[in-house]
Scaffold this active site. Structure first.
Site, PDB file in Angstrom:
ATOM      1  N   LYS A 183    -158.141 -15.112 -74.016  1.00 56.42           N
ATOM      2  CA  LYS A 183    -159.338 -14.268 -74.071  1.00 56.42           C
ATOM      3  C   LYS A 183    -158.898 -12.821 -73.814  1.00 56.42           C
ATOM      4  O   LYS A 183    -158.651 -12.405 -72.680  1.00 56.42           O
ATOM      5  CB  LYS A 183    -160.353 -14.717 -73.010  1.00 56.42           C
ATOM      6  CG  LYS A 183    -161.637 -13.908 -73.052  1.00 56.42           C
ATOM      7  CD  LYS A 183    -161.718 -12.993 -71.840  1.00 56.42           C
ATOM      8  CE  LYS A 183    -162.859 -12.016 -71.863  1.00 56.42           C
ATOM      9  NZ  LYS A 183    -162.746 -10.921 -72.820  1.00 56.42           N
ATOM     10  N   GLU A 258    -152.378 -10.197 -61.773  1.00 56.78           N
ATOM     11  CA  GLU A 258    -151.771  -8.859 -61.668  1.00 56.78           C
ATOM     12  C   GLU A 258    -152.924  -7.879 -61.684  1.00 56.78           C
ATOM     13  O   GLU A 258    -153.697  -7.842 -62.646  1.00 56.78           O
ATOM     14  CB  GLU A 258    -150.813  -8.585 -62.833  1.00 56.78           C
ATOM     15  CG  GLU A 258    -149.534  -9.383 -62.769  1.00 56.78           C
ATOM     16  CD  GLU A 258    -148.743  -9.227 -61.485  1.00 56.78           C
ATOM     17  OE1 GLU A 258    -148.896  -8.196 -60.788  1.00 56.78           O
ATOM     18  OE2 GLU A 258    -147.991 -10.155 -61.143  1.00 56.78           O
ATOM     19  N   CYS A 292    -151.574   0.124 -64.459  1.00 60.70           N
ATOM     20  CA  CYS A 292    -151.606  -0.322 -63.062  1.00 60.70           C
ATOM     21  C   CYS A 292    -150.440   0.269 -62.288  1.00 60.70           C
ATOM     22  O   CYS A 292    -150.480   0.362 -61.073  1.00 60.70           O
ATOM     23  CB  CYS A 292    -151.620  -1.841 -62.977  1.00 60.70           C
ATOM     24  SG  CYS A 292    -150.254  -2.589 -63.821  1.00 60.70           S
ATOM     25  N   GLU A 393    -158.244   2.674 -56.622  1.00 61.74           N
ATOM     26  CA  GLU A 393    -157.591   2.849 -57.921  1.00 61.74           C
ATOM     27  C   GLU A 393    -158.536   3.610 -58.844  1.00 61.74           C
ATOM     28  O   GLU A 393    -159.700   3.232 -58.992  1.00 61.74           O
ATOM     29  CB  GLU A 393    -157.260   1.483 -58.530  1.00 61.74           C
ATOM     30  CG  GLU A 393    -156.567   1.619 -59.867  1.00 61.74           C
ATOM     31  CD  GLU A 393    -156.101   0.288 -60.444  1.00 61.74           C
ATOM     32  OE1 GLU A 393    -156.926  -0.619 -60.591  1.00 61.74           O
ATOM     33  OE2 GLU A 393    -154.898   0.173 -60.776  1.00 61.74           O
TER      34      GLU A 393
HETATM   35  N1  LIG Z   1    -154.049  -4.030 -63.440  1.00 59.10           N
HETATM   36  C1  LIG Z   1    -154.349  -3.575 -64.631  1.00 59.10           C
HETATM   37  O1  LIG Z   1    -153.490  -3.469 -65.474  1.00 59.10           O
HETATM   38  C2  LIG Z   1    -155.748  -3.247 -64.950  1.00 59.10           C
HETATM   39  C3  LIG Z   1    -156.610  -2.810 -63.969  1.00 59.10           C
HETATM   40  N2  LIG Z   1    -157.880  -2.505 -64.308  1.00 59.10           N
HETATM   41  C4  LIG Z   1    -158.753  -1.971 -63.234  1.00 59.10           C
HETATM   42  O2  LIG Z   1    -160.032  -2.540 -63.370  1.00 59.10           O
HETATM   43  C5  LIG Z   1    -161.022  -1.537 -63.558  1.00 59.10           C
HETATM   44  C6  LIG Z   1    -162.110  -2.072 -64.461  1.00 59.10           C
HETATM   45  O3  LIG Z   1    -161.597  -2.386 -65.745  1.00 59.10           O
HETATM   46  P1  LIG Z   1    -162.178  -3.622 -66.530  1.00 59.10           P
HETATM   47  O4  LIG Z   1    -161.832  -3.603 -67.939  1.00 59.10           O
HETATM   48  O5  LIG Z   1    -163.641  -3.690 -66.225  1.00 59.10           O
HETATM   49  O6  LIG Z   1    -161.352  -4.825 -65.847  1.00 59.10           O
HETATM   50  P2  LIG Z   1    -161.759  -6.339 -65.737  1.00 59.10           P
HETATM   51  O7  LIG Z   1    -161.028  -6.933 -64.605  1.00 59.10           O
HETATM   52  O8  LIG Z   1    -163.237  -6.469 -65.796  1.00 59.10           O
HETATM   53  O9  LIG Z   1    -161.207  -6.957 -67.124  1.00 59.10           O
HETATM   54  C7  LIG Z   1    -159.999  -7.628 -67.308  1.00 59.10           C
HETATM   55  C8  LIG Z   1    -160.223  -8.883 -68.152  1.00 59.10           C
HETATM   56  O10 LIG Z   1    -161.029  -9.816 -67.425  1.00 59.10           O
HETATM   57  C9  LIG Z   1    -162.184 -10.163 -68.181  1.00 59.10           C
HETATM   58  N3  LIG Z   1    -163.276 -10.445 -67.264  1.00 59.10           N
HETATM   59  C10 LIG Z   1    -164.250  -9.601 -66.825  1.00 59.10           C
HETATM   60  N4  LIG Z   1    -165.088 -10.253 -65.984  1.00 59.10           N
HETATM   61  C11 LIG Z   1    -164.640 -11.527 -65.890  1.00 59.10           C
HETATM   62  C12 LIG Z   1    -165.075 -12.679 -65.165  1.00 59.10           C
HETATM   63  N5  LIG Z   1    -166.123 -12.635 -64.365  1.00 59.10           N
HETATM   64  N6  LIG Z   1    -164.367 -13.824 -65.299  1.00 59.10           N
HETATM   65  C13 LIG Z   1    -163.276 -13.874 -66.073  1.00 59.10           C
HETATM   66  N7  LIG Z   1    -162.823 -12.824 -66.800  1.00 59.10           N
HETATM   67  C14 LIG Z   1    -163.491 -11.662 -66.699  1.00 59.10           C
HETATM   68  C15 LIG Z   1    -162.399  -8.947 -69.063  1.00 59.10           C
HETATM   69  O11 LIG Z   1    -163.253  -9.228 -70.161  1.00 59.10           O
HETATM   70  P3  LIG Z   1    -164.102  -8.084 -70.940  1.00 59.10           P
HETATM   71  O12 LIG Z   1    -163.541  -6.759 -70.546  1.00 59.10           O
HETATM   72  O13 LIG Z   1    -163.885  -8.398 -72.351  1.00 59.10           O
HETATM   73  O14 LIG Z   1    -165.524  -8.253 -70.532  1.00 59.10           O
HETATM   74  C16 LIG Z   1    -160.975  -8.617 -69.457  1.00 59.10           C
HETATM   75  O15 LIG Z   1    -160.523  -9.515 -70.453  1.00 59.10           O
HETATM   76  C17 LIG Z   1    -160.257  -0.354 -64.101  1.00 59.10           C
HETATM   77  O16 LIG Z   1    -160.907   0.836 -63.843  1.00 59.10           O
HETATM   78  C18 LIG Z   1    -158.962  -0.483 -63.353  1.00 59.10           C
HETATM   79  O17 LIG Z   1    -159.094   0.068 -62.071  1.00 59.10           O
HETATM   80  C19 LIG Z   1    -158.342  -2.649 -65.582  1.00 59.10           C
HETATM   81  C20 LIG Z   1    -157.537  -3.074 -66.586  1.00 59.10           C
HETATM   82  C21 LIG Z   1    -156.145  -3.380 -66.339  1.00 59.10           C
HETATM   83  O1  LIG Z   2    -145.867   0.319 -66.482  1.00 58.87           O
HETATM   84  C1  LIG Z   2    -145.895  -0.506 -67.375  1.00 58.87           C
HETATM   85  O2  LIG Z   2    -145.223  -0.389 -68.407  1.00 58.87           O
HETATM   86  C2  LIG Z   2    -146.739  -1.752 -67.259  1.00 58.87           C
HETATM   87  C3  LIG Z   2    -148.062  -1.449 -66.667  1.00 58.87           C
HETATM   88  C4  LIG Z   2    -148.955  -2.612 -66.624  1.00 58.87           C
HETATM   89  O3  LIG Z   2    -148.542  -3.730 -66.658  1.00 58.87           O
HETATM   90  C5  LIG Z   2    -150.396  -2.417 -66.549  1.00 58.87           C
HETATM   91  O4  LIG Z   2    -150.849  -1.292 -66.460  1.00 58.87           O
HETATM   92  O5  LIG Z   2    -151.111  -3.429 -66.588  1.00 58.87           O
END
Ligand SMILES: NC(=O)C1=CN([C@@H]2O[C@H](COP(=O)(O)OP(=O)(O)OC[C@H]3O[C@@H](n4cnc5c(N)ncnc54)[C@H](OP(=O)(O)O)[C@@H]3O)[C@@H](O)[C@H]2O)C=CC1
Ligand SMILES: O=C(O)CCC(=O)C(=O)O
Length: 491
Positions: A183, A258, A292, A393
């Protein structure tokens, strides 16, 4: 590449279940739009529901037996083929990524190249050892370990690395004999569909990888709760990660998370300041700060603070903002309106709580920026450790400068966070570097290098609340995607 050369065709992308491209049972679609121009639709993607997840899990479960019985060398051949398919479509898929989430075309292309390298790395993994011979206390017995797959793995991914993250989860999952229900983030589901097209083109047997697009709350949740999904690997926010972990624990499934970071860079008074500035800018602002591993807090020794600040400001002023498909753009828009709003909220918070806004801080809305989600690169100083912008963050192009007098003070402040993903130090002194390696609470420790940018052959993951204490990528992936069997044979 110029904006006019775009190649992505606007079309409806389907789910991929049991080797077939199918509509979701809801018959509804979501638009995927370009964050550089919200009026431009990149494609339509399925808005699926639980019924679609059930079908995907059924297909994955059915496919798993034959897939795990295939030798891992043969499984690797499919990954090599998928890598070649992705290589053929590198420019097109990179261009789709830029249009769907805004990062610049060279960054997108680099990410697709990384995806190809990951596929090849895990294809090779099919030929590497999966166990050890361990002496038995019985001299007539042979004791060894081997590895077996977990079964069906749910892969839930974010929008910030729409090619690399899905591939660094799917490739190890399948090389070790698991099947997958994937997904992707709905924001970047067109790019995700194109990766799955490459796997399909590689001739992967039906059901080995299934993709269901839709909202996290519906599709992601159904994956987390499905009794036939044996393990879940997730990258995204801490909030969602924790709910997935709770659901997985409740039904005894394995999970790997992660999540966020609040990554520090320490600049000591013996640092090469030009190098430190370049790395802070690249680590903090590339991909519009949406990594991240992005640099967020910059601890600078008081002896070099003013000089570092001036150099940083003059470098940040040179940053060109625009559509990621334009050749001269260094920083694209935020990936979505929601993300832009989040970044603007944190900038307002920083100002309200008394930090000094040194540069940026505004949304860009005029002229070419009119319909996009653009924000200026932003630098704060006089940031105290308890301010929101020093603690949470942001996931945007915002840097907080904090003056320190000693390495010890910098380390204490750097560690004063619930996160522990990545951390850098700039120094020429080996003693300081060693103290940093020993004392910093981070899974990725970098000396004279930016906080972002990971290598696919090395373990990746964080300490504290940045991850579920497991590691992804490199050989570390085997720990999550397999179970150990300890075998003793006697005649
Ligand atoms: N560590 C990282 O690399 C990341 C961190 N983030 C952090 O998260 C914040 C919000 O970003 P956001 O896109 O909303 O991140 P989310 O954690 O909401 O999204 C990550 C994934 O989880 C899915 N998801 C959302 N809600 C659920 C749920 N209840 N159960 C299972 N899966 C779910 C999303 O689906 P969908 O989006 O399709 O609804 C997406 O595929 C950012 O501002 C950032 O701080 C975000 C992205 C990456
Ligand atoms: O720094 C990178 O290349 C990886 C970062 C990462 O995994 C993320 O933002 O989710």
């Amino acid at each position: 590449m110029a904006v006019s050369e775009v190649k992505t065709k606007k079309q409806t992308y389907l789910n991929y279940i049991d080797g077939k491209w199918v509509h979701s049972s809801t018959k509804k679609v979501d638009k995927s739009i370009n964050p550089a121009n919200k009026n431009e639709i990149v494609g339509y993607v399925q808005q699926s529901n639980e019924e679609d997840v059930n079908k995907a899990v059924e297909a994955a479960k059915k496919a798993q037996v034959n897939w795990r019985r295939l030798s891992s060398v043969k499984r690797g051949e499919y990954l090599y083929k998928a890598a070649s398919e992705l290589e053929k479509r590198m420019d097109e898929i990179a261009e789709t990524m830029t249009r769907e989430m805004g990062k610049t075309f060279p960054e997108s292309k680099g990410e697709v190249q990384r995806g190809i390298a990951i596929l090849r790395y895990y294809a090779g993994e099919g030929m590497r050892k999966i166990g050890d011979v361990i002496p038995s206390s019985d001299s007539e017995a042979l004791m060894f370990t081997t590895r077996v797959p977990l079964g069906v793995v749910g892969v839930i991914t974010p929008w910030n690395f729409p090619v690399a993250i899905p591939i660094w989860k799917i490739a190890p999952a399948i090389i070790y004999g698991n099947t997958v229900v994937f997904k992707p983030a709905q924001e970047t589901a067109v790019t995700a569909a194109k990766i799955v097209e490459c796997l399909d083109q590689a001739g992967l047997p039906a059901g080995v990888v299934n993709m269901v697009t839709g909202r996290g709350l519906v599709v992601g949740n159904a994956i987390a709760e499905h009794p036939d999904i044996n393990a879940i690997t997730f990258t995204g926010s801490n909030e969602v990660g924790k709910t997935i972990a709770q659901k997985a624990v409740a039904r005894g499934a394995k999970y790997q998370l992660e999540m966020g970071g609040k990554n520090p860079v320490i600049v000591l008074d013996d640092a090469d300041l030009d190098q430190a500035v370049e790395a802070t800018v690249s680590g903090g602002l590339r991909s519009t700060g949406q990594k991240c591993t992005a640099t967020s807090r910059v601890f600078v020794h008081s002896n070099v603070y003013d000089e570092f600040k001036e150099k940083l400001l003059s470098r940040v002023k040179q940053i060109t903002i625009g559509n990621g498909l334009n050749n001269d753009t260094w920083m694209g828009p935020c990936a979505s309106e929601k993300q832009l709003e989040t970044v603007l909220y944190y900038i307002r918070k920083g100002i309200e709580e008394g930090a000094t806004l040194l540069y940026g801080g505004n949304r860009l809305e005029d002229g070419e920026f009119k319909n996009g989600f653009y924000v200026q690169p932003t630098i704060f100083e006089n940031v105290s450790p308890n301010m929101t912008i020093a603690r949470e963050e942001i996931f945007g192009p915002v840097l907080a400068l904090i003056k320190v007098d000693t390495l010890e003070e910098a380390l204490n402040l750097a560690n004063d966070t619930p996160f522990g993903l990545s951390a850098s130090i700039f120094t020429k002194n080996i003693g300081n570097a060693l103290s940093f390696i020993n004392e910093i609470e981070a899974g990725l420790v970098r000396i004279n290098e930016e906080s972002a940018g990971v290598e696919l052959q090395a373990p990746f993951g964080g300490m504290k609340q940045s991850s579920s204490h497991s590691r992804e990528q490199g050989r570390a992936a085997i720990e999550f995607f397999t179970s150990i069997k300890t075998v003793l044979i006697k005649s």
